[in-house]
Design an enzyme around this catalytic site. Structure first.
Site, mmCIF file in Angstrom:
data_model
loop_
_atom_site.group_PDB
_atom_site.id
_atom_site.type_symbol
_atom_site.label_atom_id
_atom_site.label_comp_id
_atom_site.label_asym_id
_atom_site.label_seq_id
_atom_site.Cartn_x
_atom_site.Cartn_y
_atom_site.Cartn_z
ATOM 1 N N CYS A 195 -29.409 -7.597 -104.126
ATOM 2 C CA CYS A 195 -29.314 -7.214 -102.704
ATOM 3 C C CYS A 195 -30.686 -7.456 -102.079
ATOM 4 C CB CYS A 195 -28.906 -5.758 -102.556
ATOM 5 S SG CYS A 195 -27.371 -5.322 -103.399
ATOM 6 N N GLY A 229 -36.220 -9.632 -98.340
ATOM 7 C CA GLY A 229 -37.092 -10.065 -99.426
ATOM 8 C C GLY A 229 -38.313 -9.229 -99.709
ATOM 9 N N GLY A 230 -38.397 -8.017 -99.153
ATOM 10 C CA GLY A 230 -39.587 -7.197 -99.397
ATOM 11 C C GLY A 230 -39.830 -6.923 -100.867
ATOM 12 N N LYS A 231 -38.811 -6.455 -101.573
ATOM 13 C CA LYS A 231 -38.974 -6.170 -102.997
ATOM 14 C C LYS A 231 -38.997 -7.455 -103.816
ATOM 15 C CE LYS A 231 -37.038 -1.541 -102.756
ATOM 16 N NZ LYS A 231 -36.723 -1.586 -101.295
ATOM 17 N N ASP A 236 -31.012 -3.125 -105.043
ATOM 18 C CA ASP A 236 -31.497 -2.301 -103.932
ATOM 19 C C ASP A 236 -30.277 -2.076 -103.036
ATOM 20 O OD1 ASP A 236 -32.928 -0.977 -102.036
ATOM 21 O OD2 ASP A 236 -34.105 -2.701 -101.368
ATOM 22 N N CYS A 238 -32.633 3.814 -100.667
ATOM 23 C CA CYS A 238 -33.568 4.517 -99.779
ATOM 24 C C CYS A 238 -32.829 5.731 -99.210
ATOM 25 C CB CYS A 238 -34.107 3.606 -98.671
ATOM 26 S SG CYS A 238 -32.852 2.763 -97.691
#
Length: 429
Positions: free
Chosen positions: A239, A243-245, A307, A360
């Site tokens: 997921c 693309g932060g993680k 995520d 989150c």
């Protein structure tokens, strides 16, 4: 604009949010376009007033006896920003752009306080129907957790170790007085201000344009580090979103091995391409959504990171309007989606592989309960010892209260000074 004019504008914006049911960011943008005389400082102050009103909507409404935009904004000016009620009323009388001056009853209410007899959900500033879930998650500390979630968030950045070092980023942003994060080893933070303070615009900084850092909450950095991706591994980010993680995983792997970044929503995935290029992440293969996009990966991955889509209750500090839009139906929808994604994600792991489940959210239905349901259906998975994982990742003992009864790790503003995140690392036999 002086404070009375800013308060009047904030009342207008909050009224727009309430009547048209649109996001705060959209309402603030519309107000700015229609009032071009307002400077950047005015727009920031008005935004702060609106967001602060929504962060503590329940307790402000209890003090004022109503939850109208006017009542909420007046409560922010006094309860959050420290203005004297009578002095505020006097300033209204001298400003033609001010709202109608506060009545004697409003002044009296603004000077009051909430007693312990007030319902816990009001003191915690959360919807009443989620109070039992929070009490189950945090025990006697649930009201304190809600209060902490009603504050302003810091601005956090993650140093991109593929291109820079944290000291260089700190020096580059010295004009904003940045500090190293308390837990994340590559993090940089700028604490939240108060009143009409402005959040630094770091995305115009030379370091950001060169890929030295990304904007990423410290909690997100922590769970990405706990995912434990290692150089040379085959990793599926199921997921990936924007693309932060994915970027954090690529840096942790030092561009060695392979990350497959996938998301079922093409529009969410779109920003990842430019971000990968700016960050110099070369070990990421983006898989666009299509029926057979991941068929060749079944049973081959060392690590699958999920995520998961969730209610976002852990981000209430940043998006307080979503707090009051949450419904039991939405929670049930997200729980069903998470169960389906977990069942799908495990298919790609090889024997001995690691499944990393992240949300989150601070709700147990989406966290420990979800993992318990998955393990009941897949008994070949067992949680990695959370305290040992934390010690090995950060070199320090896990903070008190962070390890959950279900073997996961729960981050919150109160416990770790971060957004609310949950991570549970499971290993296949």
């Amino acid at each position: 604009m002086r404070l009375p004019g800013r308060l009047s504008a904030a009342i207008d914006v909050l009224t727009d949010v309430e009547t048209r049911k649109r996001p705060v960011s959209e309402a603030l943008k519309a107000w700015g376009l229609n009032n071009r005389f307002a400077g950047a400082g005015d727009r920031a102050a008005i935004g702060n007033l609106v967001y602060d009103a929504l962060r503590r909507r329940a307790s402000h409404a209890a003090i004022m006896g109503e939850d109208s935009p006017r009542a909420l904004i007046l409560a922010v000016a006094v309860r959050d920003w420290g203005n004297d009620p009578q002095a505020l009323a006097d300033s209204f009388a001298a400003d033609s752009h001010a709202p109608t001056p506060p009545t004697p009853e409003e002044i009296a209410r603004l000077s009051g306080t909430l007693g312990d007899e007030i319902d816990g959900a009001v003191r915690a500033d959360v919807p009443a129907f989620v109070a039992p879930a929070l009490q189950r998650a945090f025990g006697d500390s649930w009201i304190a957790e809600g209060e902490a979630m009603s504050g302003r968030p810091s601005l956090d950045l993650r140093t991109n170790s593929l291109k820079s070092q944290r000291d260089r980023v700190l020096k580059s942003l010295a004009r904003f007085d940045p500090q190293p994060t308390a837990i994340a080893p590559l993090g940089v933070t700028m604490p939240a201000g108060s009143g009409d303070s402005r959040t630094p615009n770091v995305t115009t900084d030379e370091g950001y344009l060169k890929g030295w850092f990304e904007v990423q909450d410290q909690g997100s950095q922590i769970v990405a580090a706990l995912a434990g991706a290692r150089p040379g591994e085959q990793v599926l980010d199921l997921c990936a979103g924007a693309g932060g993680k994915t970027l954090a995983l690529a840096a942790a792997m030092d561009n060695k091995g392979q990350i497959f970044a996938y998301d079922s929503d093409r529009s969410r995935l779109a920003p990842i391409y430019d971000r990968l290029k700016r960050n110099g992440a070369r070990n990421v293969q983006v898989r666009a959504p299509q029926p057979d996009a991941l068929d060749d990966l079944v049973g081959k991955m060392d690590r699958v990171v999920i995520d998961a889509p969730c209610t976002g209750t852990g981000t209430w500090r940043r998006r307080p309007d979503t707090k009051w839009k949450l419904t039991p139906e939405l929670i049930a929808q997200r729980v069903a989606e998470q169960a389906a994604i977990l069942a799908e994600g495990q298919r790609y792991l090889k024997p001995g592989g690691t499944l990393v489940y992240i949300t989150c959210s601070i709700l147990p239905e989406e966290n420990d309960d979800q993992v318990a349901g998955f393990r009941a259906a897949h008994p070949d998975f067992a949680p990695v010892d959370a305290a040992a994982l934390w010690q090995a990742t950060f070199g320090t003992p896990v903070p008190e209260g962070v390890v959950t009864t279900g073997g996961g790790i729960s981050l919150t503003p109160r416990l770790t000074g971060t957004d609310g995140f949950y991570v549970n690392v499971l290993r296949r036999a």
